[in-house]
Design an enzyme around this catalytic site. Structure first.
Site, mmCIF file in Angstrom:
data_model
loop_
_atom_site.group_PDB
_atom_site.id
_atom_site.type_symbol
_atom_site.label_atom_id
_atom_site.label_comp_id
_atom_site.label_asym_id
_atom_site.label_seq_id
_atom_site.Cartn_x
_atom_site.Cartn_y
_atom_site.Cartn_z
ATOM 1 C CG ASN A 44 -0.371 -0.209 2.520
ATOM 2 O OD1 ASN A 44 0.628 -0.911 2.657
ATOM 3 N ND2 ASN A 44 -0.951 0.392 3.528
ATOM 4 C CB ILE A 45 1.740 3.633 -2.341
ATOM 5 C CG1 ILE A 45 2.633 2.432 -2.684
ATOM 6 C CG2 ILE A 45 2.518 4.949 -2.482
ATOM 7 C CD1 ILE A 45 3.070 2.362 -4.140
ATOM 8 C CD GLU A 46 -1.353 4.890 4.443
ATOM 9 O OE1 GLU A 46 -0.860 5.739 5.213
ATOM 10 O OE2 GLU A 46 -2.083 3.941 4.825
ATOM 11 C CB CYS A 55 -5.345 -1.344 -1.860
ATOM 12 S SG CYS A 55 -6.693 -0.525 -1.028
ATOM 13 C CD GLU A 57 -5.682 -5.681 -1.447
ATOM 14 O OE1 GLU A 57 -4.938 -4.709 -1.235
ATOM 15 O OE2 GLU A 57 -6.702 -5.898 -0.804
ATOM 16 C CB CYS A 88 -10.956 -2.205 0.074
ATOM 17 S SG CYS A 88 -10.356 -1.604 -1.516
ATOM 18 C CB CYS A 91 -8.885 -4.418 -3.958
ATOM 19 S SG CYS A 91 -7.696 -3.092 -3.653
HETATM 20 N N1 THU Z 1 -5.359 -1.254 2.346
HETATM 21 C C1 THU Z 1 -4.842 -2.106 1.422
HETATM 22 O O1 THU Z 1 -3.673 -1.982 1.022
HETATM 23 N N2 THU Z 1 -5.641 -3.113 0.964
HETATM 24 C C2 THU Z 1 -6.940 -3.304 1.349
HETATM 25 O O2 THU Z 1 -7.625 -4.158 0.804
HETATM 26 C C3 THU Z 1 -7.513 -2.496 2.418
HETATM 27 C C4 THU Z 1 -6.719 -1.326 2.836
HETATM 28 C C5 THU Z 1 -4.514 -0.164 2.852
HETATM 29 C C6 THU Z 1 -4.929 1.200 2.404
HETATM 30 C C7 THU Z 1 -4.362 2.059 3.514
HETATM 31 O O3 THU Z 1 -3.019 2.377 3.198
HETATM 32 C C8 THU Z 1 -4.364 1.164 4.741
HETATM 33 O O4 THU Z 1 -4.560 -0.154 4.256
HETATM 34 C C9 THU Z 1 -5.452 1.494 5.739
HETATM 35 O O5 THU Z 1 -6.683 1.573 5.139
#
Ligand code: THU
Length: 129
Positions: A44-46, A55, A57, A88, A91
């Site tokens: 995941n890259i915020e 996300c 995935e 989520c 995804c």
């Molecule tokens: N996140 C994912 O990488 N995959 C998911 O299916 C659910 C959420 C990440 C997004 C965010 O960086 C962190 O989890 C919290 O929501």
């Protein structure tokens, strides 16, 4: 040589170290086995503009698709949580685009235990054109 689930789990855990999740402190790792036999990883890259976060995935899936993959055989999803985390909704929809009824979604907990789901189980009645 066929890629084993154990190998995919190791790769999905390994990529957790690159998670860019300074806002949520929630690390997610994914690995994808394409029908070409190759493995792609994503984390995941915020972003400071939170809605731009992507996300793990989708990073892994888009990497596979960028390499020419149209069908995913397996996707492994891992985190540092005691419990399994699940993809989520966004995804799940993206997964449904590049999967079939044999695609395995492998959810891994902190201990390394896993459960296997189909995309149909995760997203019944997926939107398709
Ligand atoms: N996140 C994912 O990488 N995959 C998911 O299916 C659910 C959420 C990440 C997004 C965010 O960086 C962190 O989890 C919290 O929501």
């Amino acid at each position: 040589m066929s890629i084993k689930i154990d190998t995919l789990i190791i790769k999905s855990k390994d990529v957790l170290k690159n998670s860019y999740s300074k806002y949520s402190n929630f690390k997610v790792g994914a690995s994808v086995l394409g029908d070409n036999g190759k493995v792609y990883v994503g984390t995941n890259i915020e972003n400071s503009s939170y809605g731009l976060t992507i996300c793990a995935e989708r990073v892994a899936i888009f990497s596979a698709v960028s390499d020419g993959v149209k069908l995913i055989n397996k996707l492994v999803l891992t985190s540092e949580e005691d419990n399994y985390i699940t993809p989520c909704g966004a995804c799940r929809q993206v997964l449904s685009e590049f999967s079939n009824k044999y695609t395995e979604i492998i959810l891994v907990n902190k201990k390394g235990e896993f459960i296997i789901k189909t995309v149909e189980e995760l997203l019944p009645l997926a939107f398709k054109i």
